[in-house]
Design an enzyme around this catalytic site. Sequence first.
Site, PDB file in Angstrom:
ATOM      1  N   ASP A 214       0.778  -1.164   0.034  1.00  0.00           N
ATOM      2  CA  ASP A 214       0.039  -0.010  -0.008  1.00  0.00           C
ATOM      3  C   ASP A 214       0.923   1.324   0.014  1.00  0.00           C
ATOM      4  O   ASP A 214       2.015   1.329   0.724  1.00  0.00           O
ATOM      5  CB  ASP A 214      -0.922   0.022   1.240  1.00  0.00           C
ATOM      6  N   GLU A 278       1.660   0.032  -4.707  1.00  0.00           N
ATOM      7  CA  GLU A 278       0.742   1.086  -5.205  1.00  0.00           C
ATOM      8  C   GLU A 278       1.358   2.269  -5.291  1.00  0.00           C
ATOM      9  O   GLU A 278       1.851   3.010  -4.322  1.00  0.00           O
ATOM     10  CB  GLU A 278      -0.312   0.996  -4.013  1.00  0.00           C
TER      11      GLU A 278
HETATM   12  C1  NOJ Z   1      -4.561   2.937  -0.680  1.00  0.00           C
HETATM   13  C2  NOJ Z   1      -5.734   2.009  -0.793  1.00  0.00           C
HETATM   14  O1  NOJ Z   1      -5.929   1.274  -1.659  1.00  0.00           O
HETATM   15  C3  NOJ Z   1      -6.862   2.714  -0.058  1.00  0.00           C
HETATM   16  O2  NOJ Z   1      -7.886   1.732   0.033  1.00  0.00           O
HETATM   17  C4  NOJ Z   1      -6.419   3.435   1.133  1.00  0.00           C
HETATM   18  O3  NOJ Z   1      -7.568   4.096   1.508  1.00  0.00           O
HETATM   19  C5  NOJ Z   1      -5.262   4.118   1.243  1.00  0.00           C
HETATM   20  N1  NOJ Z   1      -4.116   3.485   0.437  1.00  0.00           N
HETATM   21  C6  NOJ Z   1      -4.709   4.450   2.436  1.00  0.00           C
HETATM   22  O4  NOJ Z   1      -4.190   3.275   3.212  1.00  0.00           O
END
Ligand code: NOJ
Length: 585
Positions: A214, A278
């Site tokens: 993440d 991500e």
């Molecule tokens: C990315 C995640 O995919 C999302 O759902 C989340 O709100 C944020 N990161 C914060 O962790």
Amino acid sequence: MVPYAEYTAHKRVWWKEATFYQIYPASFKDSNGDGWGDIPGVLSKIPYIASLGVDAVWLSPMFDSPQIDMGYDISNYEAVYPPYGTVADVENLIEACHKNDMKFILDLVVNHTSDQHDWFKESRSSKNNPKRDWYFWKPARYDDHGNRMPPTNWRSYFAGGTWTWDEHTEEYYLHLYDETQPDLNWENDDCRRAIYSSAMQFWLDRGIDGFRVDTVNKYSKVVQFPDAPVTDPTSDVQPAAQFWCNGPRIHEFIKEMHTEVLSKYRTYDGQPVVTVGELSLTPEPQGVLNYVSAAAKELNMIFQFDITHLGQGPPGCGSKYDFTDWKLPEMKRIVEKWQTFIDGTDGWTTVFNENHDNGRSISRFGNDRPEWREKSAMMLALCFAAQTGTWFLYQGQEIGMVNAPMEWSIEEYKDVESKNYWREAVAVSEEGADPTRKERIAQGLQLMARDHSRLPFQWNTDSNGGFSSGKPWMRAHDLYTEINAETQEKDGGSVLSFYKRMLRLRKEHSDVFIYGTFELLDAENVSTFVYRKNFQDKTALVAANFTTSPQPLPPTDGMELLVSSYSKTTPSTLQPFEGRIYIDY
Ligand code: NOJ
């Protein structure tokens, strides 16, 4: 099929050829009628998941959490949110995936914790607590009138500022997301070691095969904490990604994570474990390659989000849900950019158009009206299945789930981001600073809110689509009698059957589909998306009609029709939302 040894351009690895299936635990399958999906529910659906032909499962956060941000606010990395089950349930799920020849990865959420994590509770307890420095604490500033001000003017992801005042110790703490998600201080060595042990090794030791990482490029901040320039005079908080994204020590941190932890583990069948990061706010290929070049030993691959940003305001600026219309050539250029950036490099790319943070692809990129939704679902499946990289599918995509109905009120939206943007839009409109913002954001949320993908999975025609015998945490889609897995499993012409077929074809032609080079044709055509894939002597031609009217078929040069999303094709025309692949060996 080209023999293994002849794959020259990109080294063959399991995670390049695997298709991943993302499960959002709250919304997949509830086994006990409490309205929340759970791990035993996922376990009961392993035969379904395996029947799709996917190779790996990515489970979104199931860790203990107050669920302000649906589990991306973790209060204990080593425990499971009780409504989802137990650590033993997850161990059973890992084993069940492995028995079905599927790898299993978890989310790694270590930019921040929940404010309910013991680490943060200790950190906030006093200024000299040993864990004080595990988060970012700063004294207040004061304006000329003596009013207290936060340490910087930065805007957070979910609207509002990035600093919250803590009465107890009279300092502010930093949070890029919600105020209940304080950012961990990766500058602190003990903090990093604790992250590795608790969030990573704990689960790697239980047999997982890797992580989706993440917000991977936000661990390193500019720790002098400068103010951002004022680019939005209507607001007292300003876009400031240059100070918290791709920061000065980010590559050092990720390399360390790889060397100290990931490199020491293997998958259940003895291969390297996988990471997919991500990676937002990184528009340049070189910036991405710095993370995914094999030589860098950081991440295997990343999600780059240009495709899901289509129609959104610029990222990080607070205008995400201010929709602007887009045309097909924009999508094509995005796909071309992120298909070709790995050419001649040792990096790798991903293919996806849905996840838990976006509206459904049919509603965004196709057409979700009853007469077109299945056609556009199959066209999109075909158009993406032949692309280079690792394919990620999101639960429900394979049965053509669509956005929540337009008539649903904003009260049905549960996501913290939707709620914050809505609250902000109402305030700004009512103050008169931007009177039409409320209507614009309402429309943007109807199309792009994260809520749409979080509706319960539609299993069958029972109440709530068979997701739960109780009241679901989020309302089930009104269309579950028409769009559901059970009905589609019995229908060879369904969206589900088509996805299975595309997954089979992707494997059969993995050389050209997964590893081939991408060449965009007819870039300015606003109706059809046509591209060629090449792998040694083999070529595939993909043609997809993104409109509701017939379009001319591009020249196919004597190639053989491999698949169409229609059961009957017409000689020189692509029917509305038809996709075809031609192949030449
Ligand atoms: C990315 C995640 O995919 C999302 O759902 C989340 O709100 C944020 N990161 C914060 O962790």
